[in-house]
Design a protein around this motif. Structure first.
Motif, short mmCIF file in Angstrom:
data_model
loop_
_atom_site.label_atom_id
_atom_site.label_comp_id
_atom_site.label_asym_id
_atom_site.label_seq_id
_atom_site.Cartn_x
_atom_site.Cartn_y
_atom_site.Cartn_z
N THR B 306 0.59 -0.81 0.29
CA THR B 306 0.04 0.10 -0.18
C THR B 306 0.92 1.26 -0.15
N LEU B 307 1.93 1.53 0.86
CA LEU B 307 2.22 2.06 1.03
C LEU B 307 3.67 2.49 -0.33
N LEU B 308 4.05 1.75 -1.10
CA LEU B 308 4.90 1.61 -1.97
C LEU B 308 3.97 1.99 -3.34
N ASP B 309 2.69 2.02 -2.96
CA ASP B 309 1.59 2.47 -4.36
C ASP B 309 1.74 3.42 -4.11
N LYS B 310 1.36 4.61 -2.78
CA LYS B 310 1.03 5.64 -3.19
C LYS B 310 2.36 6.31 -2.87
N PHE B 311 3.31 6.16 -2.63
CA PHE B 311 4.18 6.82 -3.22
C PHE B 311 4.91 6.44 -4.15
N GLY B 312 4.93 5.51 -5.58
CA GLY B 312 5.15 5.68 -6.07
C GLY B 312 4.64 5.09 -7.62
N GLY B 313 3.19 4.41 -7.64
CA GLY B 313 2.31 4.10 -7.75
C GLY B 313 2.73 2.62 -8.63
#
Lengths: 88, 517
Positions: B306-313
């Motif tokens: 979730t975090l990495l998706d929010k950070f860099g798609g």
């Protein structure tokens, strides 16, 4: 430093190393020790609540301690043995 | 991204192939005892942290804060223990040509039964973790497909990928494993640490930052047992079991025997602590800082993705998947390799039936294939079964039962084979039964776990057997000779060792070579 490392007796090195390990063990595993820091936010150190810093500090203390021990043993020439491969 | 990573791993395996793998069991099992500290360290880290570190452990930090840090405490103290037994264990390994942890126990107690029991306990304990690792890969491919693949399809793909990977694990043994561990480790632990540090600095619209940590709610700073449902000894039980379990896992101990020297074992221990400590600390700080992100709070176990998706798609989500895949692959590889090795070396091979190197290698390969096949069947048939998680918990409490004869056997000349064997069997039984009825903790004992109760029984049996039966004069001489072998670098043991390579204190050139490696 070299002379100091070489002048130490094996017994004092072993005692110091085991003492360091025991201190970390007690700080991390002894219920009165870990309960005394449970929930502690202050003092905030390096931006970390104290209880978080406490666990990172203990891990770092042991890591640094063993690294120092490794270098002391290295200076004393106690690490240089290996299995010679056939043909060497 | 996953495909490229996978192909690089396969490429490394092909370029590091050696013909002698099939000729010598030592070459197959411990890579010819030829590896330097960085390789051994990365291999250790790979076999230490499973892919679920990014899911279950991350979930603990993101869902319960300080709880996640118990992993840092037990892994540091556990790996640190290796430093203190490195010299003895390595010298015994080199002097007696030992290949595994049960091999050492069998030699120490002069008992095939002790060797078989410890091997069986180790292999059984590892099995559920391989099954869980395979199932985690299924979930990973579900994420990787953006949810377009069903869970069932993802499971098939995940298992197929890891089964195909094992063709090389089986064929190449330890050498292939160590070479790929380095690459997998850099991706799994190096890349994730880098991403974590960048996120913690708050750069590039990071969804979290270090500053969040100073304001996390107090409930995230409370140690389990400080109020709530657990008793005050729960935290102790968790960490203590982890510390002594560290060297009971077959994968951990075998790292000593892959090392080229005492220096390599000790240097790799300090480097394992460095890599592992920095990686895990950063991951936990990221997890703890993420308690303020609503999407992570809703699903802490999926927080890394979730975090990495929010950070860099999509791009960073892909990288998150690759890091977890690399960690999962390294853990499963190590588990399969050491299980096959122990089955061949310690269970199939018997004193009355010594096997040739070629036979041992073939049996180890066959055992790995059978182990993997069984794990595949169980992974399919138990998917979504919570009981499997219980088996994994039992296995952890089970594996620590090896610690009594292992630690006492290494540091104390007392004890005998009867106490060692009976202690492990009874301790394992008690631990399994107690964990079955109390999967998490035993409230009446201040939240101690079943494994601790088993350990107490195990220790009492070991000591009572020694007090009652003692050692014969012949046994005392044998144990004295065994301990003597650990006292001197160049000591040779027994006539059989004459044909073996000799142990020497190396000169300056060799030291240099060790440092370079």
């Amino acid at each position: 430093m070299k002379e100091f490392a070489r002048s130490l007796s094996p017994r004092s090195i072993m005692t110091g190393s085991i003492a360091l390990y025991a201190v970390v063990l007690v700080m991390v595993l002894f219920p009165p020790a870990y309960m005394s820091v449970s929930g502690m936010r202050n003092p905030v150190i390096l931006g970390l609540p104290f209880v978080v810093f406490y666990y990172i500090f203990n891990a770092a203390l042991l890591g640094v301690g063993l690294t120092v021990l490794y270098h002391v043993e290295d200076l004393r020439g106690e690490l240089d043995e290996r299995r010679v491969q056939e043909g060497e | 991204m996953l495909t490229v990573f996978y192909l690089i791993v396969i490429g490394i395996l092909y370029t590091t192939r050696r013909k002698e793998v099939t000729k010598s069991f030592s070459e197959y099992a411990v890579g010819g005892r030829a590896y330097g500290p960085w390789f051994v360290a990365m291999s250790y880290v790979n076999s230490w942290w499973p892919g679920s570190t990014f899911i279950a452990f991350f979930g603990m930090a993101a869902g319960a804060g300080i709880f996640g840090f118990y992993g840092l405490a037990y892994s540091t103290l556990g790996v640190g223990l290796m430093y203190f037994l490195a010299t003895r264990a390595w010298r015994w390994g080199a002097a007696y040509d030992l290949q595994s942890q049960p091999d050492l126990l069998g030699k120490r107690f002069d008992s095939h039964a002790v060797r078989v029991i410890s091997s069986v306990v180790g292999v059984i304990a590892v099995f559920p973790w391989v099954v869980l690792g395979m199932q985690a890969l299924g979930e990973l491919f579900h994420v990787a497909s953006g949810g377009t693949w069903s869970v069932a399809v993802s499971l098939v793909v995940g298992i197929a990928v890891i089964v195909i990977r094992q063709i090389w694990t089986v064929n190449m043994g330890m050498r292939g494993l160590i070479m790929t561990d380095m690459f997998q480790g850099i991706v799994a632990y190096g890349v994730s640490t880098l991403i974590g540090v960048i996120m913690l600095t708050g750069m590039g619209n990071s969804p979290i930052s270090l500053s969040t940590l100073a304001t996390v709610p107090e409930k995230f700073l409370r140690i389990p047992g400080d109020g709530g449902t657990y008793g005050p000894l729960y935290w102790f039980a968790l960490i203590f079991t982890g510390v002594i379990g560290a060297l009971c896992w077959p994968m951990s101990f075998q790292r000593i025997y892959t090392a080229s020297s005492v220096r390599a074992v000790k240097a790799s221990t300090t480097r394992t602590m460095l890599i592992s400590g920095v990686f895990y600390t950063v991951l936990m700080l990221v997890g703890m800082a993420a308690v303020s992100v609503p999407e992570v709070a809703a699903d802490p176990q999926g927080g890394w993705f979730t975090l990495l998706d929010k950070f860099g798609g999509t791009w960073l989500t892909g990288l998150a998947v690759v890091t977890v895949f690399a960690a999962a692959m390294g853990h499963i590889d190590g588990s399969v390799q050491v299980s096959g090795l122990q089955i061949a070396n310690d269970i199939v091979q018997r004193p009355g039936r010594p096997l040739s190197d070629r036979q041992l290698t073939y049996i180890a390969k066959g055992s790995m294939a059978a182990f993997m096949l069984l794990a595949t069947v169980v992974a399919f048939s138990t998917f979504n079964m919570t009981r499997l998680q219980l088996l994994a918990q039992i296995s952890y409490q089970l594996v620590v039962q090896i610690s009594v004869p292992l630690f006492l056997g290494i540091f104390w000349r007392g004890g005998n084979k009867y106490g060692a064997a009976a202690g492990m069997v009874l301790g394992s039984l008690v631990a399994s039964i107690m964990t079955f009825f109390f999967p998490d903790d035993i409230p009446a004992l201040g939240s101690l776990t079943g494994g601790i109760v088993g350990l107490v029984v195990n220790l009492v049996v070991y000591l009572v057997a020694y007090a009652v039966m003692g050692q014969t004069a012949e046994e005392r001489v044998r144990v004295a000779e065994f301990f003597e072998a650990a006292q001197h670098p160049a000591h040779r043991v027994g006539a059989a060792a004459v044909a073996e390579p000799v142990l020497v204190a190396s000169g300056a050139d060799e030291v240099h070579e060790e440092r370079e490696s």
